[in-house]
Design a protein around this motif. Structure first.
Motif, short mmCIF file in Angstrom:
data_model
loop_
_atom_site.label_atom_id
_atom_site.label_comp_id
_atom_site.label_asym_id
_atom_site.label_seq_id
_atom_site.Cartn_x
_atom_site.Cartn_y
_atom_site.Cartn_z
N ASP A 14 49.51 43.31 36.73
CA ASP A 14 48.93 44.63 36.48
C ASP A 14 48.74 44.88 34.98
O ASP A 14 47.70 45.39 34.54
CB ASP A 14 49.83 45.74 37.05
N GLN A 15 49.78 44.54 34.19
CA GLN A 15 49.72 44.76 32.74
C GLN A 15 48.60 43.94 32.11
O GLN A 15 47.88 44.42 31.24
CB GLN A 15 51.06 44.41 32.10
N PRO A 23 40.08 46.31 36.88
CA PRO A 23 40.99 46.64 37.97
C PRO A 23 41.72 45.38 38.42
O PRO A 23 41.14 44.29 38.44
CB PRO A 23 40.05 47.16 39.07
N VAL A 24 42.98 45.52 38.79
CA VAL A 24 43.77 44.34 39.16
C VAL A 24 43.17 43.62 40.36
O VAL A 24 43.28 42.39 40.48
CB VAL A 24 45.24 44.75 39.44
N GLU A 25 42.46 44.36 41.24
CA GLU A 25 41.85 43.71 42.40
C GLU A 25 40.67 42.81 42.02
O GLU A 25 40.22 42.00 42.83
CB GLU A 25 41.40 44.75 43.44
N GLY A 29 38.74 37.63 41.78
CA GLY A 29 37.33 37.22 41.72
C GLY A 29 36.99 36.54 40.41
O GLY A 29 36.23 35.57 40.39
N LEU A 30 37.56 37.04 39.31
CA LEU A 30 37.32 36.40 38.02
C LEU A 30 37.87 34.98 38.01
O LEU A 30 37.22 34.04 37.53
CB LEU A 30 37.99 37.22 36.91
N ALA A 31 39.09 34.82 38.54
CA ALA A 31 39.75 33.51 38.53
C ALA A 31 38.96 32.46 39.33
O ALA A 31 38.97 31.28 38.98
CB ALA A 31 41.17 33.62 39.06
N THR A 99 49.37 37.98 48.91
CA THR A 99 48.54 38.36 50.05
C THR A 99 47.11 38.67 49.61
O THR A 99 46.14 38.14 50.16
CB THR A 99 49.12 39.59 50.77
N PHE A 100 47.01 39.51 48.60
CA PHE A 100 45.69 40.03 48.21
C PHE A 100 45.00 39.22 47.12
O PHE A 100 43.87 39.52 46.76
CB PHE A 100 45.84 41.49 47.76
N GLN A 101 45.68 38.19 46.60
CA GLN A 101 45.08 37.35 45.56
C GLN A 101 45.17 35.89 45.97
O GLN A 101 46.04 35.14 45.51
CB GLN A 101 45.78 37.61 44.22
#
Length: 356
Positions: A14-15, A23-25, A29-31, A99-101
């Motif tokens: 997050d930081q 946004p952290v979400e 996608g960037l990675a 889970t989300f990443q």
């Protein structure tokens, strides 16, 4: 378990997302679009932020920085939890970040030299602790109806006893006002923009870790114009914004500015100096000293709390005799305070006002 550091956790990601101003979400996608990765220290937020800020100042693509963050997180978790032991057998992934990443999961699999068959991802892995709590209550074989639960929630429970608190920062409104008055007694002399623009002006830029400051001084060293704002992951754009703001102030007064000399300091010193053809770059400790000496020629101690680091400068006979910096921890820095403000869902300005 991890010990006294949050490196490798979701809050750490997050930081870093906040530093990149995305946004952290969006990090996942960037990675996925990254072409390479870079080493980033993950043992502590201050080291990681310094590395990320350095990558930003070198204009490294955010995609590559995001992938580098995942790599740093995976190494930190593996090193912290395995403690030298070999990780074998089926590995179950659970928790929000894993889970989300999904790109983070792939990074873990690659770091551990595993295959997809070595990993088990259950349905709704982010819910495992909550499911465990529900199973525990089920095993207690106590049945509750919804109405019973509502009555239980509404009934007065045990009074919560708070632990002994510390004294407030200020015991009264008057004490706060007196402190505020005293704090503002020493300050830069302000100059009239119209009058000062007739002579040469001097531009100073502090491209810091999280914010950028731009000032314009006249021949007497008086403050003519200024701008202060967040970098939002782009130090070049932050300087552009500051210069445009000062230009706007001059344009509103129909003034033509004669800037005789320019100088820059801070994290983004090299990049900003190159991008804007700045005349001089200065080490920030020296810039701090020159600024403080302007306020008080006999200054003998300077404490600076920045976004990512803090410095204590000891002055003897007009020179810096000793310097202390924070090392392995970012506690006490500006971004540390800002992170806690965000965790309480308030702006850092409101957080400071509430504290006072």
């Amino acid at each position: 378990m991890n010990g006294n550091c949050a490196g490798g956790t979701g809050a750490f990601i997050d930081q870093m997302a906040s530093l990149l101003d995305v946004p952290v979400e969006d990090i996942n996608g960037l990675a996925t679009r990254a072409k390479t990765s870079y080493p980033i220290a993950s043992r502590c937020g201050v080291f990681a932020k310094t590395d990320v800020q350095n990558l930003i100042s070198r204009d490294i693509p955010r995609e590559d920085i995001a992938a580098s963050l995942y790599r740093a997180v995976s190494y930190q978790v593996i090193n912290t939890l395995s403690r030298g032991s070999e990780i074998k057998g089926k590995l179950l992934f659970c928790g929000g970040p894993l889970t989300f990443q999904p790109e983070l999961r792939k990074t873990f699999i690659k770091a551990l030299n595993l295959t997809e068959e070595d990993v088990y991802i259950p349905p709704n892995p982010e819910l495992i602790p909550a499911i465990g709590a529900a199973l525990h209550s089920w095993e207690e074989s106590k049945s509750w109806s919804i109405s019973d639960l509502l009555k239980l929630l509404d009934s007065p429970g045990k009074k919560v006893q708070l632990s002994k608190s510390m004294d407030p920062l200020f015991s009264s409104e008057k004490e706060f006002r007196d402190w505020n008055t005293q704090k503002n007694e020493t300050g830069y002399q302000l100059a009239d923009f119209t009058e000062s623009s007739k002579g040469p002006l001097f531009l100073g830029i502090d491209s810091g870790s999280t914010t950028t400051k731009v000032v314009l001084l006249d021949q007497q060293g008086r403050l003519v114009a200024q701008d202060y704002g967040k970098n939002r992951g782009n130090p070049i754009a932050a300087v552009q914004r500051g210069l445009k703001e000062i230009h706007r102030q001059a344009k509103d007064l129909n003034l033509s500015l004669n800037i005789a000399r320019t100088s820059v300091t801070g994290y983004g010193e090299d990049l900003v100096q190159f991008a804007f053809s700045i005349d001089e770059g200065h080490v920030e400790t020296i810039a701090h000293f020159r600024g403080a000496k302007y306020l008080d020629k006999d200054v003998n101690f300077i404490l600076d709390i920045g976004g990512q680091d803090m410095k204590a400068l000891y002055i003897q006979n007009g020179i810096i005799s000793h310097l202390e910096l924070n090392e392995a921890c970012s506690s006490g820095c500006g971004s540390f305070i800002e992170t806690f403000a965000h965790s309480l869902n308030v702006d850092v300005k409101d957080f400071a006002e509430e504290a006072c």
